[in-house]
Design a protein around this motif. Structure first.
Motif, short mmCIF file in Angstrom:
data_model
loop_
_atom_site.label_atom_id
_atom_site.label_comp_id
_atom_site.label_asym_id
_atom_site.label_seq_id
_atom_site.Cartn_x
_atom_site.Cartn_y
_atom_site.Cartn_z
N VAL A 83 0.71 -0.92 -0.12
CA VAL A 83 -0.06 0.60 0.08
C VAL A 83 0.78 1.56 -0.15
CG1 VAL A 83 -0.61 0.09 2.27
CG2 VAL A 83 -2.12 1.50 1.29
N GLY A 84 1.07 2.09 -1.19
CA GLY A 84 1.70 3.63 -1.01
C GLY A 84 3.48 2.57 -1.22
N ASP A 85 4.14 3.16 -0.58
CA ASP A 85 5.77 3.12 -0.58
C ASP A 85 5.01 1.75 0.33
OD1 ASP A 85 5.67 4.95 -2.70
OD2 ASP A 85 6.21 6.29 -1.47
N GLU A 86 4.62 1.46 0.96
CA GLU A 86 4.73 0.24 2.21
C GLU A 86 4.91 -1.36 1.79
OE1 GLU A 86 5.99 1.34 4.86
OE2 GLU A 86 4.48 3.19 6.22
N ARG A 87 5.41 -1.76 2.46
CA ARG A 87 5.63 -3.79 2.34
C ARG A 87 4.90 -3.89 3.41
NH1 ARG A 87 7.96 -8.19 3.17
NH2 ARG A 87 7.41 -9.89 1.96
N ILE A 88 4.17 -4.70 3.57
CA ILE A 88 3.95 -5.00 4.84
C ILE A 88 3.33 -6.28 5.45
CG2 ILE A 88 1.76 -4.80 7.41
CD1 ILE A 88 1.73 -1.55 6.50
N ARG A 89 3.98 -6.65 6.10
CA ARG A 89 3.83 -8.61 6.10
C ARG A 89 2.87 -8.81 7.17
NH1 ARG A 89 6.03 -13.23 8.07
NH2 ARG A 89 8.00 -11.92 8.01
N MET A 90 2.02 -9.62 7.70
CA MET A 90 0.98 -9.80 8.93
C MET A 90 0.79 -11.13 9.02
SD MET A 90 -2.46 -7.88 7.78
CE MET A 90 -1.60 -6.99 6.76
N GLU A 126 9.29 0.52 0.52
CA GLU A 126 9.82 0.32 -0.83
C GLU A 126 9.75 1.39 -1.42
OE1 GLU A 126 7.02 -2.73 -2.38
OE2 GLU A 126 8.74 -3.89 -1.01
N ALA A 127 10.32 2.87 -1.39
CA ALA A 127 10.53 4.05 -2.45
C ALA A 127 12.18 4.24 -2.15
CB ALA A 127 9.77 5.52 -1.51
#
Length: 75
Positions: A55-62, A74-75
């Motif tokens: 989402v946007g520049d973010e990579r989020i693992r949950m 990730e920008a």
């Protein structure tokens, strides 16, 4: 036909007070728009198998409960 499990993603959004609008949903990838508490909309891509949200520049693992395990810019 197997549906994508979006429960972790949905829980993640609820914890943050965000709203989700789904565009496409396959077992491999779910896409849509995330609206945050301020009303800002951002496109998202969620991989249900690996529990990874882009989402946007973010990579989020949950984890399977929607709690963040790792967050990377990730920008």
């Amino acid at each position: 036909f197997m549906k994508a499990d979006v429960k972790p993603l949905t829980r993640w959004a609820i914890y943050r007070g965000c709203k989700l609008r789904f565009r496409s949903r396959t077992p491999e990838c779910v896409t849509g728009v995330l609206t945050d508490v301020d009303g800002n909309e951002t496109a998202f891509e969620y991989m249900p198998q690996s529990l990874v949200l882009h989402v946007g520049d973010e990579r989020i693992r949950m984890d399977e409960y929607g709690w963040e395990v790792e967050r990377r810019n990730e920008a």
